[in-house]
Write a protein that holds these residues in place. Structure first.
Motif, PDB file in Angstrom:
ATOM      1  N   ARG A 146      24.550 -14.741 -11.285  1.00  0.00           N
ATOM      2  CA  ARG A 146      25.363 -15.707 -10.559  1.00  0.00           C
ATOM      3  C   ARG A 146      26.710 -15.090 -10.207  1.00  0.00           C
ATOM      4  N   ILE A 147      27.098 -15.236  -8.948  1.00  0.00           N
ATOM      5  CA  ILE A 147      28.390 -14.733  -8.479  1.00  0.00           C
ATOM      6  C   ILE A 147      29.248 -15.927  -8.103  1.00  0.00           C
ATOM      7  N   ARG A 148      30.371 -16.065  -8.741  1.00  0.00           N
ATOM      8  CA  ARG A 148      31.213 -17.236  -8.535  1.00  0.00           C
ATOM      9  C   ARG A 148      31.774 -17.272  -7.113  1.00  0.00           C
ATOM     10  N   PRO A 149      31.938 -18.474  -6.544  1.00  0.00           N
ATOM     11  CA  PRO A 149      32.561 -18.601  -5.218  1.00  0.00           C
ATOM     12  C   PRO A 149      33.963 -17.990  -5.214  1.00  0.00           C
ATOM     13  N   GLY A 150      34.297 -17.373  -4.088  1.00  0.00           N
ATOM     14  CA  GLY A 150      35.619 -16.778  -3.949  1.00  0.00           C
ATOM     15  C   GLY A 150      35.753 -15.425  -4.611  1.00  0.00           C
ATOM     16  N   THR A 151      34.620 -14.747  -4.863  1.00  0.00           N
ATOM     17  CA  THR A 151      34.668 -13.446  -5.522  1.00  0.00           C
ATOM     18  C   THR A 151      33.798 -12.423  -4.802  1.00  0.00           C
ATOM     19  N   ILE A 152      34.032 -11.155  -5.140  1.00  0.00           N
ATOM     20  CA  ILE A 152      33.228 -10.034  -4.645  1.00  0.00           C
ATOM     21  C   ILE A 152      32.617  -9.332  -5.847  1.00  0.00           C
ATOM     22  N   ARG A 153      31.346  -8.975  -5.728  1.00  0.00           N
ATOM     23  CA  ARG A 153      30.661  -8.324  -6.852  1.00  0.00           C
ATOM     24  C   ARG A 153      29.848  -7.147  -6.351  1.00  0.00           C
ATOM     25  N   ASN A 154      29.963  -6.009  -7.028  1.00  0.00           N
ATOM     26  CA  ASN A 154      29.133  -4.848  -6.740  1.00  0.00           C
ATOM     27  C   ASN A 154      27.928  -4.858  -7.666  1.00  0.00           C
ATOM     28  N   LEU A 155      26.748  -4.597  -7.090  1.00  0.00           N
ATOM     29  CA  LEU A 155      25.504  -4.603  -7.846  1.00  0.00           C
ATOM     30  C   LEU A 155      24.748  -3.304  -7.607  1.00  0.00           C
ATOM     31  N   GLU A 156      23.806  -3.002  -8.486  1.00  0.00           N
ATOM     32  CA  GLU A 156      22.892  -1.872  -8.292  1.00  0.00           C
ATOM     33  C   GLU A 156      21.470  -2.358  -8.525  1.00  0.00           C
ATOM     34  N   LEU A 157      20.608  -2.143  -7.529  1.00  0.00           N
ATOM     35  CA  LEU A 157      19.200  -2.512  -7.652  1.00  0.00           C
ATOM     36  C   LEU A 157      18.400  -1.238  -7.928  1.00  0.00           C
ATOM     37  N   PRO A 158      17.780  -1.110  -9.091  1.00  0.00           N
ATOM     38  CA  PRO A 158      17.064   0.126  -9.449  1.00  0.00           C
ATOM     39  C   PRO A 158      15.939   0.441  -8.465  1.00  0.00           C
ATOM     40  N   ILE A 159      15.886   1.716  -8.038  1.00  0.00           N
ATOM     41  CA  ILE A 159      14.833   2.173  -7.122  1.00  0.00           C
ATOM     42  C   ILE A 159      13.800   3.019  -7.855  1.00  0.00           C
ATOM     43  N   THR A 160      14.270   4.117  -8.455  1.00  0.00           N
ATOM     44  CA  THR A 160      13.355   5.051  -9.115  1.00  0.00           C
ATOM     45  C   THR A 160      14.150   5.903 -10.085  1.00  0.00           C
TER      46      THR A 160
END
Length: 310
Positions: free
Chosen positions: A2-16
């Motif tokens: 969950r990413i709160r309203p009014g915010t920016i979040r960096n994520l990483e989605l695993p590939i390999t």
């Protein structure tokens, strides 16, 4: 997550995982506005050598404030991470990622990346902007390719206001095809040349994306002079080499041409003219090769047909 309203979040989605044991992930930045609005994705570098879109996304993100943003933007600046690291258009298995959608969780590496992108990004969005550049030592005039017969897609293409908007067919296996099958509206932006930061292409992309976000009411209107309307084209084609030789090309991106106009010449190593290059249709030059040595049949100049004095 969950990413709160009014915010920016960096994520990483695993590939390999590489043979060294290092993990490879898909970098994602989510801008979740404080107010409600559409959910839009923005991606670049489906082909690993297409760097213009990466810079477009960086500049767009730098100007967004989640406290005043409406809706959610999911930005994926580098989709083909492995190709990008090798400065290669394709994946290590030589597959074209943009012919591998919607992919499969148990398929090839390309299929798995495509499946990951579809399930974690496209499935959560209503609109997408897919950023590309020319391939195989070709340069492109900034242009939008989209289904101009769809009302909302056309509205967004007009808002982007690239020099040209082209009603383009769908290619099987492409992100645009797979996303449309899921009900998303997609604009494909083509501009510039691979492995080079073309400032004209970058600037046109940045302001175009900002205009689309404003048209979707995710941001306030862009403060700039009213842009010229895009030239609309319903068909295009490449002028091809009729001989093998050294190309002396005069045609420039954005140039208006009439069928039969001279665009350049093929010459030998002493400068003797082997064959002239002529426009095969009336329209505007939206792409050109940057090759010097060309073989018979090679694509030289891409012309979008324009009629009626547009």
């Amino acid at each position: 997550m969950r990413i709160r309203p009014g915010t920016i979040r960096n994520l990483e989605l695993p590939i390999t995982r590489l043979v060294t044991g290092s993990d490879v992930s898909l970098p994602v930045r989510v801008v979740h506005g404080r107010e409600d609005g559409p959910t839009v994705w923005l991606n670049a570098a489906i082909h690993g050598d297409e760097v213009v879109g990466i810079e477009v996304i960086r500049q767009v993100l730098s100007g967004l404030d989640p406290r005043t943003f409406r809706g959610t933007l999911v930005a994926v600046p580098i989709v083909n991470v492995l190709g990008f690291m090798a400065s290669d258009r394709y994946l290590p298995d030589r597959r074209d990622l943009n012919r591998s959608f919607p992919g499969s969780a148990r398929g090839s590496l390309a299929g798995r990346i495509a499946h990951l992108f579809m399930t974690e990004v496209v499935a959560k969005c209503e609109v997408g902007l897919d950023l590309h550049t020319g391939s195989d030592r070709r340069s492109n005039l900034p242009q939008i390719r989209a289904d101009l017969d769809d009302a909302l897609t056309r509205e967004l293409a007009e808002a982007f206001a690239a020099p040209v908007m082209l009603h383009a067919g769908i290619r099987d296996g492409s992100l645009r095809h797979a996303a449309r099958e899921r009900g998303a509206k997609v604009l494909l932006y083509e501009a510039g040349e691979s492995l080079r930061f073309d400032r004209y292409a970058i600037d046109a992309g940045v302001i175009g994306v900002r205009r689309v976000l404003a048209a979707l009411r995710m941001t306030d209107p862009v403060e700039e002079p009213t842009p010229d309307p895009s030239v609309e084209s319903r068909a295009s084609g490449w002028v091809r080499a009729r001989r093998t030789g050294i190309l002396d090309l005069d045609a420039t991106l954005g140039q208006r041409v009439t069928e039969g106009d001279r665009l350049g010449a093929l010459v030998d190593s002493f400068g003797k003219t082997l064959r002239l290059v002529h426009a095969s249709r009336t329209g505007i030059v939206i792409g050109r090769t940057e090759q010097v040595l060309v073989n018979s049949g090679d694509a030289l100049v891409h012309i979008a047909e324009v009629f009626g004095g547009d």
